[in-house]
Design a protein around this motif. Structure first.
Motif, PDB file in Angstrom:
ATOM      1  N   THR A   1      -0.548  12.087  -2.387  1.00  0.00           N
ATOM      2  CA  THR A   1      -1.581  11.314  -1.685  1.00  0.00           C
ATOM      3  C   THR A   1      -2.634  10.763  -2.633  1.00  0.00           C
ATOM      4  OG1 THR A   1      -2.835  13.325  -1.202  1.00  0.00           O
ATOM      5  CG2 THR A   1      -1.294  12.554   0.489  1.00  0.00           C
ATOM      6  N   ASP A   2      -2.727  11.284  -3.862  1.00  0.00           N
ATOM      7  CA  ASP A   2      -3.728  10.761  -4.791  1.00  0.00           C
ATOM      8  C   ASP A   2      -3.169   9.687  -5.713  1.00  0.00           C
ATOM      9  OD1 ASP A   2      -2.141  12.477  -6.351  1.00  0.00           O
ATOM     10  OD2 ASP A   2      -3.821  12.969  -7.692  1.00  0.00           O
ATOM     11  N   HIS A   3      -1.923   9.292  -5.522  1.00  0.00           N
ATOM     12  CA  HIS A   3      -1.378   8.218  -6.347  1.00  0.00           C
ATOM     13  C   HIS A   3      -2.053   6.890  -5.995  1.00  0.00           C
ATOM     14  CE1 HIS A   3       2.194  10.626  -7.817  1.00  0.00           C
ATOM     15  NE2 HIS A   3       1.795   9.953  -8.887  1.00  0.00           N
ATOM     16  N   ILE A   4      -2.161   6.044  -7.004  1.00  0.00           N
ATOM     17  CA  ILE A   4      -2.844   4.756  -6.869  1.00  0.00           C
ATOM     18  C   ILE A   4      -1.807   3.657  -6.671  1.00  0.00           C
ATOM     19  CG2 ILE A   4      -4.336   3.080  -8.034  1.00  0.00           C
ATOM     20  CD1 ILE A   4      -5.511   5.495  -9.613  1.00  0.00           C
ATOM     21  N   PHE A   5      -2.044   2.814  -5.668  1.00  0.00           N
ATOM     22  CA  PHE A   5      -1.148   1.709  -5.344  1.00  0.00           C
ATOM     23  C   PHE A   5      -1.823   0.368  -5.618  1.00  0.00           C
ATOM     24  CE2 PHE A   5       0.519   5.090  -2.726  1.00  0.00           C
ATOM     25  CZ  PHE A   5       1.891   4.862  -2.679  1.00  0.00           C
ATOM     26  N   ARG A   6      -1.025  -0.625  -5.924  1.00  0.00           N
ATOM     27  CA  ARG A   6      -1.469  -2.020  -5.839  1.00  0.00           C
ATOM     28  C   ARG A   6      -1.464  -2.341  -4.347  1.00  0.00           C
ATOM     29  NH1 ARG A   6       2.151  -0.407  -9.216  1.00  0.00           N
ATOM     30  NH2 ARG A   6       2.177  -0.998 -11.418  1.00  0.00           N
ATOM     31  N   VAL A   7      -2.602  -2.607  -3.770  1.00  0.00           N
ATOM     32  CA  VAL A   7      -2.628  -2.761  -2.310  1.00  0.00           C
ATOM     33  C   VAL A   7      -2.487  -4.212  -1.863  1.00  0.00           C
ATOM     34  CG1 VAL A   7      -3.900  -0.635  -1.923  1.00  0.00           C
ATOM     35  CG2 VAL A   7      -5.172  -2.763  -2.190  1.00  0.00           C
ATOM     36  N   PHE A   8      -2.381  -5.133  -2.809  1.00  0.00           N
ATOM     37  CA  PHE A   8      -2.095  -6.529  -2.489  1.00  0.00           C
ATOM     38  C   PHE A   8      -2.932  -7.024  -1.310  1.00  0.00           C
ATOM     39  CE2 PHE A   8       1.856  -5.143  -4.701  1.00  0.00           C
ATOM     40  CZ  PHE A   8       1.662  -5.912  -5.838  1.00  0.00           C
ATOM     41  N   SER A   9      -2.311  -7.469  -0.223  1.00  0.00           N
ATOM     42  CA  SER A   9      -3.072  -8.121   0.851  1.00  0.00           C
ATOM     43  C   SER A   9      -3.943  -7.178   1.659  1.00  0.00           C
ATOM     44  CB  SER A   9      -2.142  -8.898   1.772  1.00  0.00           C
ATOM     45  OG  SER A   9      -1.787 -10.131   1.177  1.00  0.00           O
ATOM     46  N   ASN A  10      -3.827  -5.875   1.463  1.00  0.00           N
ATOM     47  CA  ASN A  10      -4.808  -4.981   2.078  1.00  0.00           C
ATOM     48  C   ASN A  10      -6.200  -5.212   1.487  1.00  0.00           C
ATOM     49  OD1 ASN A  10      -3.518  -3.277   4.113  1.00  0.00           O
ATOM     50  ND2 ASN A  10      -2.202  -2.642   2.420  1.00  0.00           N
TER      51      ASN A  10
ATOM     52  N   ALA B   1      -0.759   7.950   6.772  1.00  0.00           N
ATOM     53  CA  ALA B   1      -1.703   8.765   7.531  1.00  0.00           C
ATOM     54  C   ALA B   1      -1.752   8.186   8.939  1.00  0.00           C
ATOM     55  CB  ALA B   1      -3.095   8.728   6.899  1.00  0.00           C
ATOM     56  N   VAL B   2      -1.678   9.050   9.935  1.00  0.00           N
ATOM     57  CA  VAL B   2      -1.734   8.638  11.339  1.00  0.00           C
ATOM     58  C   VAL B   2      -3.006   9.212  11.942  1.00  0.00           C
ATOM     59  CG1 VAL B   2      -0.561   8.645  13.575  1.00  0.00           C
ATOM     60  CG2 VAL B   2       0.784   8.662  11.456  1.00  0.00           C
ATOM     61  N   MET B   3      -3.752   8.361  12.642  1.00  0.00           N
ATOM     62  CA  MET B   3      -5.022   8.789  13.207  1.00  0.00           C
ATOM     63  C   MET B   3      -5.039   8.593  14.712  1.00  0.00           C
ATOM     64  SD  MET B   3      -7.458   7.005  10.322  1.00  0.00           S
ATOM     65  CE  MET B   3      -8.988   7.661  10.963  1.00  0.00           C
ATOM     66  N   VAL B   4      -5.711   9.494  15.395  1.00  0.00           N
ATOM     67  CA  VAL B   4      -6.060   9.330  16.799  1.00  0.00           C
ATOM     68  C   VAL B   4      -7.580   9.330  16.829  1.00  0.00           C
ATOM     69  CG1 VAL B   4      -6.007  10.321  19.102  1.00  0.00           C
ATOM     70  CG2 VAL B   4      -3.956  10.400  17.667  1.00  0.00           C
TER      71      VAL B   4
ATOM     72  N   ASP C   1     -11.448  13.293   2.916  1.00  0.00           N
ATOM     73  CA  ASP C   1     -10.679  14.484   3.251  1.00  0.00           C
ATOM     74  C   ASP C   1      -9.481  14.086   4.107  1.00  0.00           C
ATOM     75  OD1 ASP C   1      -9.742  16.974   3.855  1.00  0.00           O
ATOM     76  OD2 ASP C   1     -11.485  17.606   5.030  1.00  0.00           O
ATOM     77  N   LEU C   2      -8.271  14.474   3.682  1.00  0.00           N
ATOM     78  CA  LEU C   2      -7.057  14.133   4.423  1.00  0.00           C
ATOM     79  C   LEU C   2      -6.523  15.318   5.223  1.00  0.00           C
ATOM     80  CD1 LEU C   2      -5.015  11.820   2.010  1.00  0.00           C
ATOM     81  CD2 LEU C   2      -6.598  11.215   3.840  1.00  0.00           C
ATOM     82  N   LYS C   3      -7.401  16.232   5.581  1.00  0.00           N
ATOM     83  CA  LYS C   3      -6.973  17.391   6.361  1.00  0.00           C
ATOM     84  C   LYS C   3      -6.621  16.963   7.784  1.00  0.00           C
ATOM     85  CE  LYS C   3      -8.491  21.955   7.962  1.00  0.00           C
ATOM     86  NZ  LYS C   3      -9.622  22.922   7.984  1.00  0.00           N
TER      87      LYS C   3
ATOM     88  N   VAL D   1      -0.271  13.420   7.913  1.00  0.00           N
ATOM     89  CA  VAL D   1      -0.400  12.887   6.560  1.00  0.00           C
ATOM     90  C   VAL D   1       0.807  13.365   5.778  1.00  0.00           C
ATOM     91  CG1 VAL D   1      -1.731  12.877   4.424  1.00  0.00           C
ATOM     92  CG2 VAL D   1      -2.921  12.917   6.620  1.00  0.00           C
ATOM     93  N   ASN D   2       1.488  12.443   5.107  1.00  0.00           N
ATOM     94  CA  ASN D   2       2.689  12.864   4.393  1.00  0.00           C
ATOM     95  C   ASN D   2       3.092  11.834   3.351  1.00  0.00           C
ATOM     96  OD1 ASN D   2       4.961  14.514   3.817  1.00  0.00           O
ATOM     97  ND2 ASN D   2       5.062  15.093   5.981  1.00  0.00           N
ATOM     98  N   CYS D   3       3.969  12.249   2.446  1.00  0.00           N
ATOM     99  CA  CYS D   3       4.560  11.373   1.435  1.00  0.00           C
ATOM    100  C   CYS D   3       6.041  11.699   1.312  1.00  0.00           C
ATOM    101  CB  CYS D   3       3.921  11.596   0.057  1.00  0.00           C
ATOM    102  SG  CYS D   3       2.158  11.316  -0.039  1.00  0.00           S
ATOM    103  N   VAL D   4       6.837  10.679   1.071  1.00  0.00           N
ATOM    104  CA  VAL D   4       8.253  10.883   0.748  1.00  0.00           C
ATOM    105  C   VAL D   4       8.592   9.993  -0.443  1.00  0.00           C
ATOM    106  CG1 VAL D   4       8.980  11.529   3.072  1.00  0.00           C
ATOM    107  CG2 VAL D   4       8.990   9.119   2.426  1.00  0.00           C
ATOM    108  N   GLY D   5       9.608  10.376  -1.178  1.00  0.00           N
ATOM    109  CA  GLY D   5      10.064   9.560  -2.290  1.00  0.00           C
ATOM    110  C   GLY D   5       9.280   9.785  -3.561  1.00  0.00           C
TER     111      GLY D   5
END
Length: 303
Positions: A61-70, A35-38, A3-5, A45-49
């Motif tokens: 937020t549901d788009h899939i990324f190649r996360v490489f070194s993550n 996403a920024v957490m405390v 949940d990204l609420k 939580v946000n997206c641009v572009g």
């Protein structure tokens, strides 16, 4: 799916959002999500572009990324799970589990030939593999060197070979420095992927699915994007100049590092850079490392 609420208020992220937008407007990146957490609470939580500039598909937020070194985060967590179970110690020599990586040779400083070596003064340890202080290399940070040429000529990065095949290649090559004496980002985490296979008796993908991805609900993380989800895989763009990241210009390069990458199964289950994932899945992983909720590991003293 995590949940990204946003559950905590009172923070002003407008300056940060404006800065992110400038990267898009200046053609440095195609899209950014964050996403920024405390603690465990999400505060922004946000997206641009765009997920696809040509199609003008806005990033979600549901788009899939190649996360490489993550990918390394998940591999390291998997190693620590085995540590917690007493299957390994952090200062164990790697040859305890992968014998061919023992009795290493090390390139002498300034060596221009693979034959210009000296014996390793100590074994590579699991702790050194986790911290990139093992003496291994990726090669591409040392273009033109003997180790760079050897790693490429011998196919150590070949995606059609297994982790076991990769270890066999590395076994025949010298280290670039004495274990534990320096630092270089390297293939060490891929070696850890093979270590996990050897200790667990499972393929690397099956182990992380059973022990991390499944339990944490990381439903979009894996080595392959299923056909039904491939429409959510973001387009991949290369910057104008790898060595000048602030130089404007993007070139679409979906078939990198090889045609069909992440769209079909391959032999190499890269623990250093082979996974795809989403923002919700990565938030779930980070939350699992924090106290106060479901975790995939628990703090333990060094053994």
């Amino acid at each position: 799916m995590e949940d990204l609420k946003v559950t905590a208020n009172g923070y002003d992220f407008e300056p940060a959002r404006a800065a992110m937008q400038r990267y898009i407007d200046n053609n440095l990146l195609s899209g950014i999500s964050w996403a920024v957490m405390v603690g465990r609470d999400l505060v922004d939580v946000n997206c641009v572009g765009c997920a696809d500039k040509e199609a003008q598909t806005s990033l979600r937020t549901d788009h899939i990324f190649r996360v490489f070194s993550n990918t390394k985060l998940i591999t390291s967590c998997a190693v620590l799970l085995l540590f917690e179970e007493g299957k390994l110690r952090l200062d164990d020599a790697i040859e305890k589990f992968i014998p061919q990586l023992g009795n290493r040779k090390v390139l002498r400083p300034g060596a221009s030939s693979l034959d210009d070596t000296e014996p390793a003064k100590s074994s590579i340890t699991i702790r050194q593999l986790l911290s990139h202080s093992s003496g291994l290399s990726y090669g591409f940070f040392d273009p033109g060197t003997a180790i760079y040429k050897a790693l490429n000529e011998r196919g150590v990065h070949n995606p059609m070979t297994t982790l076991a095949d990769m270890v066999d290649v590395l076994a025949g090559l010298p280290l670039i420095y004495q274990p534990g004496t320096s630092w270089e980002y390297s293939l060490a985490t891929d070696v850890l992927g093979r270590l996990i296979e050897v200790i667990s008796g499972q393929s690397f993908d099956k182990f992380i699915q059973a022990r991390i991805l499944g339990p944490l609900g990381m439903v979009d993380t894996g080595f392959v994007v299923p056909a039904k989800d491939q429409g959510r895989l973001v387009a991949y763009y290369a910057g104008a100049d790898l060595m000048e990241p602030m130089k404007p210009g993007l070139t679409r390069t979906d078939n990198s590092p090889f045609p069909g990458a992440y769209l079909r199964p391959i032999a190499r289950l890269s623990g250093g850079g082979g996974l795809v994932s989403t923002l919700p899945d990565m938030v779930a992983l980070i939350r699992s490392l924090l106290p106060g909720g479901p975790t995939c590991s628990s703090p333990r003293r060094s053994r």
